[in-house]
Design a protein around this motif. Structure first.
Motif, PDB file in Angstrom:
ATOM      1  N   ALA A 100       0.864  -1.190   0.000  1.00 16.91           N
ATOM      2  CA  ALA A 100       0.000   0.000   0.000  1.00 16.91           C
ATOM      3  C   ALA A 100       0.892   1.229   0.000  1.00 16.91           C
ATOM      4  CB  ALA A 100      -0.926  -0.012   1.214  1.00 16.91           C
ATOM      5  N   ARG A 101       0.274   2.362  -0.287  1.00 14.18           N
ATOM      6  CA  ARG A 101       1.004   3.636  -0.303  1.00 14.18           C
ATOM      7  C   ARG A 101       0.099   4.695   0.298  1.00 14.18           C
ATOM      8  NH1 ARG A 101       3.305   4.341  -6.031  1.00 14.18           N
ATOM      9  NH2 ARG A 101       4.618   2.629  -5.348  1.00 14.18           N
ATOM     10  N   ALA A 102       0.637   5.482   1.233  1.00 13.14           N
ATOM     11  CA  ALA A 102      -0.122   6.549   1.890  1.00 13.14           C
ATOM     12  C   ALA A 102       0.370   7.903   1.388  1.00 13.14           C
ATOM     13  CB  ALA A 102       0.038   6.460   3.398  1.00 13.14           C
ATOM     14  N   TYR A 103      -0.571   8.769   1.034  1.00 15.83           N
ATOM     15  CA  TYR A 103      -0.281  10.115   0.533  1.00 15.83           C
ATOM     16  C   TYR A 103      -0.908  11.127   1.487  1.00 15.83           C
ATOM     17  CZ  TYR A 103       0.454   7.615  -3.894  1.00 15.83           C
ATOM     18  OH  TYR A 103       0.874   6.738  -4.858  1.00 15.83           O
ATOM     19  N   LEU A 104      -0.135  12.153   1.860  1.00 15.82           N
ATOM     20  CA  LEU A 104      -0.659  13.223   2.715  1.00 15.82           C
ATOM     21  C   LEU A 104      -0.474  14.567   2.013  1.00 15.82           C
ATOM     22  CD1 LEU A 104       0.632  12.130   6.229  1.00 15.82           C
ATOM     23  CD2 LEU A 104      -1.711  12.056   5.370  1.00 15.82           C
ATOM     24  N   PRO A 105      -1.518  15.409   2.025  1.00 11.97           N
ATOM     25  CA  PRO A 105      -1.414  16.701   1.334  1.00 11.97           C
ATOM     26  C   PRO A 105      -0.633  17.758   2.109  1.00 11.97           C
ATOM     27  CG  PRO A 105      -3.590  16.452   2.262  1.00 11.97           C
ATOM     28  CD  PRO A 105      -2.865  15.160   2.521  1.00 11.97           C
ATOM     29  N   GLY A 106      -0.510  17.598   3.418  1.00 16.42           N
ATOM     30  CA  GLY A 106       0.192  18.589   4.241  1.00 16.42           C
ATOM     31  C   GLY A 106       0.673  17.980   5.535  1.00 16.42           C
ATOM     32  N   SER A 147      -3.636   4.146  -1.045  1.00 16.78           N
ATOM     33  CA  SER A 147      -3.736   3.368  -2.273  1.00 16.78           C
ATOM     34  C   SER A 147      -3.318   1.945  -1.928  1.00 16.78           C
ATOM     35  CB  SER A 147      -2.810   3.968  -3.339  1.00 16.78           C
ATOM     36  OG  SER A 147      -2.929   3.290  -4.558  1.00 16.78           O
ATOM     37  N   VAL A 148      -4.228   0.999  -2.164  1.00 18.03           N
ATOM     38  CA  VAL A 148      -4.001  -0.388  -1.754  1.00 18.03           C
ATOM     39  C   VAL A 148      -3.889  -1.269  -2.994  1.00 18.03           C
ATOM     40  CG1 VAL A 148      -4.905  -2.312  -0.394  1.00 18.03           C
ATOM     41  CG2 VAL A 148      -5.367   0.045   0.322  1.00 18.03           C
ATOM     42  N   ASP A 149      -2.823  -2.050  -3.054  1.00 13.36           N
ATOM     43  CA  ASP A 149      -2.652  -2.998  -4.145  1.00 13.36           C
ATOM     44  C   ASP A 149      -3.443  -4.260  -3.825  1.00 13.36           C
ATOM     45  OD1 ASP A 149      -1.708  -3.770  -6.600  1.00 13.36           O
ATOM     46  OD2 ASP A 149       0.368  -4.062  -5.971  1.00 13.36           O
ATOM     47  N   TYR A 150      -3.627  -5.108  -4.805  1.00 13.54           N
ATOM     48  CA  TYR A 150      -4.323  -6.372  -4.569  1.00 13.54           C
ATOM     49  C   TYR A 150      -3.815  -7.404  -5.575  1.00 13.54           C
ATOM     50  CZ  TYR A 150      -7.235  -4.301  -8.239  1.00 13.54           C
ATOM     51  OH  TYR A 150      -7.682  -3.688  -9.376  1.00 13.54           O
ATOM     52  N   ARG A 151      -4.037  -8.673  -5.242  1.00 19.35           N
ATOM     53  CA  ARG A 151      -3.635  -9.754  -6.139  1.00 19.35           C
ATOM     54  C   ARG A 151      -4.511  -9.715  -7.389  1.00 19.35           C
ATOM     55  NH1 ARG A 151      -3.979 -14.783  -2.355  1.00 19.35           N
ATOM     56  NH2 ARG A 151      -5.854 -13.667  -1.777  1.00 19.35           N
ATOM     57  N   LEU A 152      -3.910  -9.982  -8.532  1.00 18.65           N
ATOM     58  CA  LEU A 152      -4.596  -9.832  -9.813  1.00 18.65           C
ATOM     59  C   LEU A 152      -5.064 -11.168 -10.379  1.00 18.65           C
ATOM     60  CD1 LEU A 152      -2.127  -7.275 -11.422  1.00 18.65           C
ATOM     61  CD2 LEU A 152      -4.314  -6.781 -10.341  1.00 18.65           C
ATOM     62  N   ALA A 153      -6.171 -11.108 -11.116  1.00 21.75           N
ATOM     63  CA  ALA A 153      -6.688 -12.275 -11.834  1.00 21.75           C
ATOM     64  C   ALA A 153      -5.842 -12.431 -13.108  1.00 21.75           C
ATOM     65  CB  ALA A 153      -8.154 -12.045 -12.185  1.00 21.75           C
ATOM     66  N   PRO A 154      -5.777 -13.558 -13.706  1.00 23.61           N
ATOM     67  CA  PRO A 154      -6.447 -14.799 -13.333  1.00 23.61           C
ATOM     68  C   PRO A 154      -5.645 -15.656 -12.357  1.00 23.61           C
ATOM     69  CG  PRO A 154      -5.392 -15.105 -15.456  1.00 23.61           C
ATOM     70  CD  PRO A 154      -5.134 -13.676 -15.031  1.00 23.61           C
ATOM     71  N   GLU A 155      -4.452 -15.189 -11.963  1.00 21.22           N
ATOM     72  CA  GLU A 155      -3.606 -16.004 -11.081  1.00 21.22           C
ATOM     73  C   GLU A 155      -4.213 -16.199  -9.690  1.00 21.22           C
ATOM     74  OE1 GLU A 155      -2.652 -13.522 -12.945  1.00 21.22           O
ATOM     75  OE2 GLU A 155      -0.704 -13.876 -13.876  1.00 21.22           O
ATOM     76  N   HIS A 156      -4.951 -15.197  -9.211  1.00 20.77           N
ATOM     77  CA  HIS A 156      -5.480 -15.274  -7.836  1.00 20.77           C
ATOM     78  C   HIS A 156      -6.981 -15.211  -7.850  1.00 20.77           C
ATOM     79  CE1 HIS A 156      -1.446 -15.007  -6.181  1.00 20.77           C
ATOM     80  NE2 HIS A 156      -1.205 -14.064  -7.059  1.00 20.77           N
TER      81      HIS A 156
END
Length: 156
Positions: A100-106, A147-156
């Motif tokens: 995941a990735r965290a973004y902060l505006p200030g 922003s959260v990543d996730y496992r992709l189809a069709p592998e998962h």
């Protein structure tokens, strides 16, 4: 610097050619709707460049092609909003850690949180291809973005 100027010039020339030629896409607009002007231009560029549609690739090839497109946008200086901070995270998940990735505006605290799951039809996309969207939301809403990543189809 010369590479960026050359890339900008190529992009501007392509943009002008597409506008002047009024190229159309093999994709019709949605029934009852009008295709967004930027998406229509992107589709015209794909046709003009002879780009192969994603559905004709294997998932692995489609992912590579999608990532290369985003790398090209970054190399020509695409619009990537500045944010105060970006942190790489690993969230615990049932099948292991989830990137995941965290973004902060200030520097302040108390921002509302927007959880972003990248696009790509569950088959393509990742944190990097969603980076621009996350930055844009973070800066212009303003809000914290996870922003959260996730496992992709069709592998998962």
């Amino acid at each position: 610097m010369k590479t960026n100027l050359f890339a900008y010039a190529r992009f501007i020339i392509l943009f002008l050619r597409l506008k002047l030629l009024n190229l159309t896409s093999r994709f019709p607009p949605l029934r009852g709707g009008v295709l967004d002007a930027q998406i229509a231009l992107l589709r015209r560029a794909q046709v003009a460049l002879g780009e192969i549609p994603l559905d004709q690739f294997t998932p692995a090839q489609a992912r590579l092609n999608f990532r290369q497109t985003f790398s090209l946008l970054k190399s020509v200086g695409g619009i990537f909003a500045k944010v105060d901070s970006v942190r790489e995270l690993k969230l615990p998940g049932p099948a292991g850690e989830i990137p995941a990735r965290a973004y902060l505006p200030g520097k302040e605290t108390g921002y509302p949180l927007f959880v972003l799951l990248h696009g790509g039809g569950w088959v393509i996309g990742d944190l990097d291809t969603a980076d621009n969207m996350a930055r844009f939301l973070c800066r212009h809403v303003p809000c914290a973005v996870l922003s959260v990543d996730y496992r992709l189809a069709p592998e998962h």
